[in-house]
Design a protein around this motif. Structure first.
Motif, PDB file in Angstrom:
ATOM      1  N   GLN A 106       0.833  -1.204   0.000  1.00 52.88           N
ATOM      2  CA  GLN A 106       0.000   0.000   0.000  1.00 52.88           C
ATOM      3  C   GLN A 106       0.868   1.255   0.000  1.00 52.88           C
ATOM      4  N   SER A 138     -14.492  -5.047  -1.627  1.00 57.11           N
ATOM      5  CA  SER A 138     -13.166  -4.568  -1.225  1.00 57.11           C
ATOM      6  C   SER A 138     -12.840  -4.964   0.209  1.00 57.11           C
ATOM      7  N   TRP A 193      -9.573  -6.997   1.314  1.00 57.20           N
ATOM      8  CA  TRP A 193      -8.691  -6.373   2.313  1.00 57.20           C
ATOM      9  C   TRP A 193      -8.514  -7.271   3.530  1.00 57.20           C
ATOM     10  N   LYS A 194      -9.596  -7.963   3.903  1.00 57.12           N
ATOM     11  CA  LYS A 194      -9.522  -8.870   5.053  1.00 57.12           C
ATOM     12  C   LYS A 194      -8.615 -10.064   4.744  1.00 57.12           C
ATOM     13  N   ASP A 215      -6.114 -10.165   2.406  1.00 57.59           N
ATOM     14  CA  ASP A 215      -4.722  -9.764   2.185  1.00 57.59           C
ATOM     15  C   ASP A 215      -4.608  -8.246   2.320  1.00 57.59           C
ATOM     16  N   PRO A 216      -4.506  -7.733   3.542  1.00 56.52           N
ATOM     17  CA  PRO A 216      -4.482  -6.276   3.741  1.00 56.52           C
ATOM     18  C   PRO A 216      -3.243  -5.593   3.179  1.00 56.52           C
ATOM     19  N   GLN A 217      -2.183  -6.336   2.941  1.00 60.08           N
ATOM     20  CA  GLN A 217      -0.964  -5.728   2.426  1.00 60.08           C
ATOM     21  C   GLN A 217      -1.086  -5.388   0.942  1.00 60.08           C
ATOM     22  N   ASN A 224      -4.121  -5.098  -0.800  1.00 56.05           N
ATOM     23  CA  ASN A 224      -5.439  -4.582  -1.163  1.00 56.05           C
ATOM     24  C   ASN A 224      -5.736  -3.338  -0.348  1.00 56.05           C
ATOM     25  N   MET A 225      -6.357  -2.371  -0.974  1.00 55.14           N
ATOM     26  CA  MET A 225      -6.696  -1.136  -0.288  1.00 55.14           C
ATOM     27  C   MET A 225      -7.989  -1.318   0.499  1.00 55.14           C
ATOM     28  N   PRO A 226      -8.151  -0.597   1.607  1.00 51.73           N
ATOM     29  CA  PRO A 226      -9.348  -0.743   2.445  1.00 51.73           C
ATOM     30  C   PRO A 226     -10.598  -0.202   1.745  1.00 51.73           C
ATOM     31  N   HIS A 247     -11.546   2.778  -1.647  1.00 44.58           N
ATOM     32  CA  HIS A 247     -12.335   2.584  -2.865  1.00 44.58           C
ATOM     33  C   HIS A 247     -13.583   3.462  -2.877  1.00 44.58           C
ATOM     34  N   LYS A 258      -9.204  -4.482  -9.478  1.00 43.82           N
ATOM     35  CA  LYS A 258      -8.265  -5.420  -8.880  1.00 43.82           C
ATOM     36  C   LYS A 258      -7.440  -6.156  -9.928  1.00 43.82           C
TER      37      LYS A 258
END
Length: 328
Positions: free
Chosen positions: A174, A232, A236-237, A239-241, A243-245, A249, A292
């Motif tokens: 991120q 989203s 994010w849940k 792979d939070p690293q 994917n943006m929260p 979005h 994505k």
């Protein structure tokens, strides 16, 4: 028996009229876009003024010429061409040359609208088709942005969506520390982007006005935005690293502009409430798939146009059963 002198006139529905007209609806849409327009003037100055004037003038003139060539009344007083011009300008980067904006206007009015018969007959949103035509034809200018300050020692010329997609694809994770301060900047519109999409606050204000005036239904915006948030959030849940929260979005890109002002176009969207819900969910899923895994950082325009294409099928599937008729 005496013959009655009463005369009954038989006519088709509607038998009462709400007083709504195309001109009144279009005027309400223009009023609803004023907050976002003012924000664009504040952040992009004369570039925003130049693009809006160019697109509106071009759309009106092109519509007048097309209708005259087809032997129809001029029809520009319904303000639909003005709305198309403003929406097209809202979907353009501030530095786009004026002549390219004119090309987009020609495509939006002459090809996407009048070629199909004019207002009420176009299967796709004209402003979005104009934007996509420009994006495909002039990819460089359509993806060139002015410098935007992220931190005191870091300046970028990409949109937040573009920067995030590039950074994650490069394995850097991120690119933002998405705290309350950054969220506020994105919410009010202090970021790169197309001139009319940057301020979620202004667009939401316009959406509330449209709902109050009953120009749009709540079904599409609510289910569109909710689907993007849910999709989203799951990514994010997992792979939070990489994917943006969800709030990223929600407040970046064209989600608010698309869900409130273009996915609600009554001509190109389903006519039933169930159909509107399906349409909104479909737009949300396609938007996140493109964001994505697609080749573009933004997916709103393509998502809405793809769902426009299946609107007739949605109408057919969700057509209500006639009262008293047997269910097939």
């Amino acid at each position: 028996m005496t013959e009655s002198n009463n005369i009954y006139i038989v006519s088709s529905s509607p038998h009462t009229h709400s007083g709504a007209s195309v001109r009144r609806i279009m005027l309400d849409v223009i009023i609803a876009m004023i907050p976002a327009m003012l924000v664009s003037f504040w952040f992009f100055k004369m570039d925003a003024v130049r693009l809006i004037i160019t697109c509106v003038a071009s759309c009106v003139v092109i519509e007048m010429l097309c209708r005259k060539a087809m032997g129809r009344n001029i029809g520009i007083t319904d303000l639909s061409a003005v709305v198309t011009g403003i929406l097209l300008a809202f979907n353009l980067p501030p530095g786009l040359p004026a002549w390219m904006a004119v090309v987009g206007s020609i495509f939006a009015i002459a090809i996407a609208k009048q070629l199909f018969g004019g207002i009420g007959y176009n299967p796709f949103n004209p402003a979005l088709l104009g934007r996509v035509a420009l994006l495909i034809s002039f990819t460089g200018p359509m993806t060139t942005w002015s410098a935007w300050q992220i931190t005191p020692d870091c300046v970028t010329t990409a949109t937040p969506l573009g920067l995030a997609k590039t950074s994650i694809a490069a394995g850097a994770g991120q690119p933002f520390s998405f705290d309350a301060s950054m969220l506020l900047k994105f919410f009010i519109g202090d970021m790169n982007g197309c001139i009319g999409e940057i301020s979620a606050a202004a667009l939401i204000l316009g959406g509330i006005y449209l709902l109050f005036r009953r120009c749009i239904s709540w079904h599409v915006p609510v289910f569109y935005i909710a689907t993007v948030v849910l999709f989203s959030a799951v990514l994010w849940k997992i792979d939070p690293q990489n994917n943006m929260p969800p709030n990223f979005h929600l407040f970046t890109g064209g989600l608010m502009l698309g869900s409130i002002f273009m996915a609600t176009d009554m001509v190109t969207t389903p006519v039933t409430k169930t159909g509107l819900i399906i349409f909104g969910i479909g737009c949300g899923i396609l938007t996140m798939i493109i964001r994505k895994w697609g080749g573009y950082p933004e997916g709103v325009s393509f998502a809405i146009l793809l769902m426009n294409a299946v609107t007739p099928l949605i109408n057919r599937v969700t057509k209500p059963r006639i009262f008293g008729a047997a269910r097939k």
